[in-house]
Design a protein around this motif. Structure first.
Motif, PDB file in Angstrom:
ATOM      1  N   LEU A   1      47.137  78.740  87.779  1.00 54.31           N
ATOM      2  CA  LEU A   1      46.603  78.907  86.332  1.00 54.31           C
ATOM      3  C   LEU A   1      47.814  77.784  85.464  1.00 54.31           C
ATOM      4  CD1 LEU A   1      45.216  80.702  84.148  1.00 54.31           C
ATOM      5  CD2 LEU A   1      47.367  81.587  83.474  1.00 54.31           C
ATOM      6  N   GLU A   2      46.936  76.712  85.201  1.00 56.90           N
ATOM      7  CA  GLU A   2      47.801  75.627  84.436  1.00 56.90           C
ATOM      8  C   GLU A   2      47.847  75.669  83.039  1.00 56.90           C
ATOM      9  OE1 GLU A   2      46.761  71.761  85.706  1.00 56.90           O
ATOM     10  OE2 GLU A   2      46.108  72.343  87.704  1.00 56.90           O
ATOM     11  N   THR A   3      48.912  76.027  82.477  1.00 54.65           N
ATOM     12  CA  THR A   3      49.041  76.338  81.016  1.00 54.65           C
ATOM     13  C   THR A   3      49.499  75.155  80.252  1.00 54.65           C
ATOM     14  OG1 THR A   3      51.446  76.751  81.104  1.00 54.65           O
ATOM     15  CG2 THR A   3      50.268  78.687  81.624  1.00 54.65           C
ATOM     16  N   GLY A   4      49.785  73.925  80.924  1.00 52.27           N
ATOM     17  CA  GLY A   4      50.072  72.631  80.148  1.00 52.27           C
ATOM     18  C   GLY A   4      51.508  73.011  79.623  1.00 52.27           C
ATOM     19  N   VAL A   5      52.494  74.075  79.849  1.00 50.74           N
ATOM     20  CA  VAL A   5      53.584  74.119  79.433  1.00 50.74           C
ATOM     21  C   VAL A   5      54.553  73.973  80.553  1.00 50.74           C
ATOM     22  CG1 VAL A   5      55.563  75.831  78.286  1.00 50.74           C
ATOM     23  CG2 VAL A   5      52.954  75.938  77.791  1.00 50.74           C
ATOM     24  N   ARG A   6      55.420  73.010  80.384  1.00 50.10           N
ATOM     25  CA  ARG A   6      56.234  72.553  81.553  1.00 50.10           C
ATOM     26  C   ARG A   6      57.237  73.764  82.029  1.00 50.10           C
ATOM     27  NH1 ARG A   6      57.045  67.265  78.837  1.00 50.10           N
ATOM     28  NH2 ARG A   6      58.715  68.285  77.716  1.00 50.10           N
ATOM     29  N   ALA A   7      57.841  74.445  81.190  1.00 48.40           N
ATOM     30  CA  ALA A   7      58.792  75.469  81.691  1.00 48.40           C
ATOM     31  C   ALA A   7      57.929  76.431  82.296  1.00 48.40           C
ATOM     32  CB  ALA A   7      59.488  75.922  80.415  1.00 48.40           C
ATOM     33  N   ILE A   8      56.849  76.760  82.048  1.00 48.12           N
ATOM     34  CA  ILE A   8      56.084  77.914  82.951  1.00 48.12           C
ATOM     35  C   ILE A   8      55.470  77.158  84.144  1.00 48.12           C
ATOM     36  CG2 ILE A   8      53.994  79.439  82.633  1.00 48.12           C
ATOM     37  CD1 ILE A   8      54.520  79.538  79.692  1.00 48.12           C
ATOM     38  N   ASP A   9      54.820  76.006  84.045  1.00 44.91           N
ATOM     39  CA  ASP A   9      54.118  75.460  85.131  1.00 44.91           C
ATOM     40  C   ASP A   9      55.194  75.011  86.277  1.00 44.91           C
ATOM     41  OD1 ASP A   9      51.689  75.994  83.876  1.00 44.91           O
ATOM     42  OD2 ASP A   9      51.342  73.942  83.448  1.00 44.91           O
ATOM     43  N   GLY A  10      56.078  74.717  85.799  1.00 46.13           N
ATOM     44  CA  GLY A  10      57.283  74.158  86.767  1.00 46.13           C
ATOM     45  C   GLY A  10      58.110  75.054  87.280  1.00 46.13           C
ATOM     46  N   LEU A  11      58.663  75.993  86.612  1.00 40.29           N
ATOM     47  CA  LEU A  11      59.527  77.058  86.973  1.00 40.29           C
ATOM     48  C   LEU A  11      59.001  78.588  87.095  1.00 40.29           C
ATOM     49  CD1 LEU A  11      62.611  75.931  84.923  1.00 40.29           C
ATOM     50  CD2 LEU A  11      61.975  75.223  87.339  1.00 40.29           C
ATOM     51  N   LEU A  12      58.060  78.852  86.365  1.00 41.77           N
ATOM     52  CA  LEU A  12      57.437  79.979  86.683  1.00 41.77           C
ATOM     53  C   LEU A  12      55.966  80.108  86.520  1.00 41.77           C
ATOM     54  CD1 LEU A  12      59.217  81.258  83.198  1.00 41.77           C
ATOM     55  CD2 LEU A  12      59.956  81.894  85.456  1.00 41.77           C
ATOM     56  N   THR A  13      55.518  79.481  87.775  1.00 42.93           N
ATOM     57  CA  THR A  13      54.062  79.208  88.185  1.00 42.93           C
ATOM     58  C   THR A  13      53.259  80.378  88.050  1.00 42.93           C
ATOM     59  OG1 THR A  13      55.116  77.231  89.412  1.00 42.93           O
ATOM     60  CG2 THR A  13      52.700  77.935  89.475  1.00 42.93           C
ATOM     61  N   LEU A  14      52.223  80.391  87.214  1.00 43.44           N
ATOM     62  CA  LEU A  14      51.442  81.408  87.412  1.00 43.44           C
ATOM     63  C   LEU A  14      50.223  81.157  88.178  1.00 43.44           C
ATOM     64  CD1 LEU A  14      51.436  82.243  83.521  1.00 43.44           C
ATOM     65  CD2 LEU A  14      53.197  83.057  85.476  1.00 43.44           C
TER      66      LEU A  14
END
Length: 433
Positions: free
Chosen positions: A136-149
């Motif tokens: 699930l790509e959110t476009g938010v680096r902190a989420i996609d990079g470290l908290l991948t959904l």
């Protein structure tokens, strides 16, 4: 032996009256003699709607759904049937703003539902579920990079007031790829609902908004979430990927507490009634991915009174969800947005979704953050001497680059591939160019 026709006629008679009468009226609570109904059903008292909160042998306890004229003793109470029963679902609700009863609030025309479904919905069976396999790509680096959904994950956004929660969920809704987007605002100020809808419209997002403002009844606030879930389940069953955002679960719990107290339930921890802790697992379990079908990715916000996550709703949701994103007031006060604290956040599906190289880079960056956080007092006070600890030296050297990676403007969407390249560069101790 053939039964006498007279006995057959008696057996087929429905001797229960199709209506009841009001016996007692109190603020937020109405007692009536009928009609036959179950908890959650809608009834009409005069010209007003009320929801059944409790059922006794000869008494119904109802809570008002909408404000209206004063209700008198003896007023007839009738069940709502036909077009007023259940929840309308269908293609007509896409891109519309509605209230908890499915009525348009966006100034558009009436919505004709494809069908009506039960408010309670149905949670998929344990063996009908599948773990998220698609990113699930959110476009938010902190989420996609470290908290991948993953698609179909249930995640919580935990935050105190004023730390950028609304801005973050607006960004996620706008930037996340999904065939359907549903935003449910529970107990929000009317100005916030209007602002959120205008922001979605300005971006051209075809999202469905379900809203119950803070001045509406507890029944309407609680019903808004059920309505949003019914719409999400309908589209999931058609094989679509649905992004469902509920803001917030805490205000839903407060509405359920009001209903529970009106129904006579005993208050427990923090005065929350048992119906609250029975409802929250059902809400979470109605979301997720199903075998051979679509998925509901749920982003559920939870309000915490302080940055110390210690209230019962927070603890309950942390146990139920597939991970949590914690927003820090300390970061927000420094002007660091989104104020995501990666050290205290977790995605329980990240290990399944990351490649080995991605996972290694994420662990390295998170370790730098944790090491710096542990040594912060020594570093800030000047007690730490360079060279005393290689891990702390590496964390200090990487700090500025990591903070630049974690900061991001709300209007900026970063492709996942770019996020991964930036993260890998940081993990290798290089500058990102």
């Amino acid at each position: 032996m053939t039964e006498h026709p007279f006995l057959t006629d008696i057996a087929e008679l429905d001797l229960a009256l199709p209506y009841g009468e009001v016996r007692r009226v109190m603020p937020g609570r109405i007692e009536a003699s009928g009609p036959m109904a179950t908890v959650g059903d809608l009834c009409r008292i005069g010209g007003q709607l009320a929801e059944v909160a409790a059922v006794d042998v000869d008494t119904l306890v109802l809570v008002p759904v909408e404000d209206g004229a004063p209700i008198a003793i003896g007023t007839r109470v009738e069940p709502v049937t036909g077009d007023g029963d259940g929840v309308g679902v269908g293609v007509g609700y896409g891109g519309r703003a509605i209230d908890a009863l499915g009525r348009p609030i966006d100034g558009g025309g009436a919505i004709r539902p494809d069908q009506r479904v039960g408010l309670r919905g149905t949670a998929p069976g344990p063996l009908d579920r599948v773990a998220p396999t698609a990113l699930l790509e959110t476009g938010v680096r902190a989420i996609d990079g470290l908290l991948t959904l993953g698609q179909g994950q249930r995640i919580g956004v935990f935050a105190a007031s004023g730390v950028g929660k609304t801005s973050l969920i607006e960004q996620i809704v706008a930037q996340t790829a999904a065939t359907r987007r549903i935003v449910c605002l529970v107990g929000e100020r009317g100005r916030e609902v209007s602002g959120f809808w205008q922001a979605l419209s300005a971006r051209g997002e075809a999202a469905t908004l379900v809203a119950a403002t803070s001045d509406e009844s507890a029944a309407m606030r609680a019903r808004a979430v059920s309505t949003a879930l019914c719409l999400a389940e309908h589209w999931r069953d058609q094989g679509e990927h649905v992004l469902l955002v509920v803001d917030s679960i805490t205000r839903l719990a407060m509405a359920l507490r009001e209903i529970g107290l009106a129904a006579g339930e005993p208050p427990t921890v923090r005065a929350y009634t048992p119906n609250v802790f029975a409802a929250l697992p059902r809400i979470v379990e109605r979301c997720g991915a199903v075998r051979g079908g679509g998925s509901i990715t749920a982003i559920l916000t939870v309000l915490s009174e302080t940055d110390e996550i210690d209230d019962p709703i927070v603890e309950t949701m942390k146990a139920l969800l597939d991970g949590h994103i914690l927003l820090s007031r300390t970061l927000a006060d420094r002007g660091h947005f989104p104020a995501i604290d990666p050290i205290r956040s977790i995605s329980r599906q990240a290990a399944r979704l990351m490649t080995p190289a991605h996972a290694q880079a994420a662990r390295t960056v998170t370790a730098h953050l944790a090491t710096y956080d542990e040594a912060r007092v020594m570093i800030d006070s000047g007690l730490y001497q360079a060279g005393a600890n290689p891990a702390i030296d590496a964390a200090i050297a990487a700090r500025d680059g990591i903070n630049a990676f974690l900061r991001q403007e709300q209007a900026v969407a970063v492709p996942f591939a770019e996020t991964l390249r930036h993260l890998t560069t940081l993990a290798q101790g290089k500058r990102h160019g």
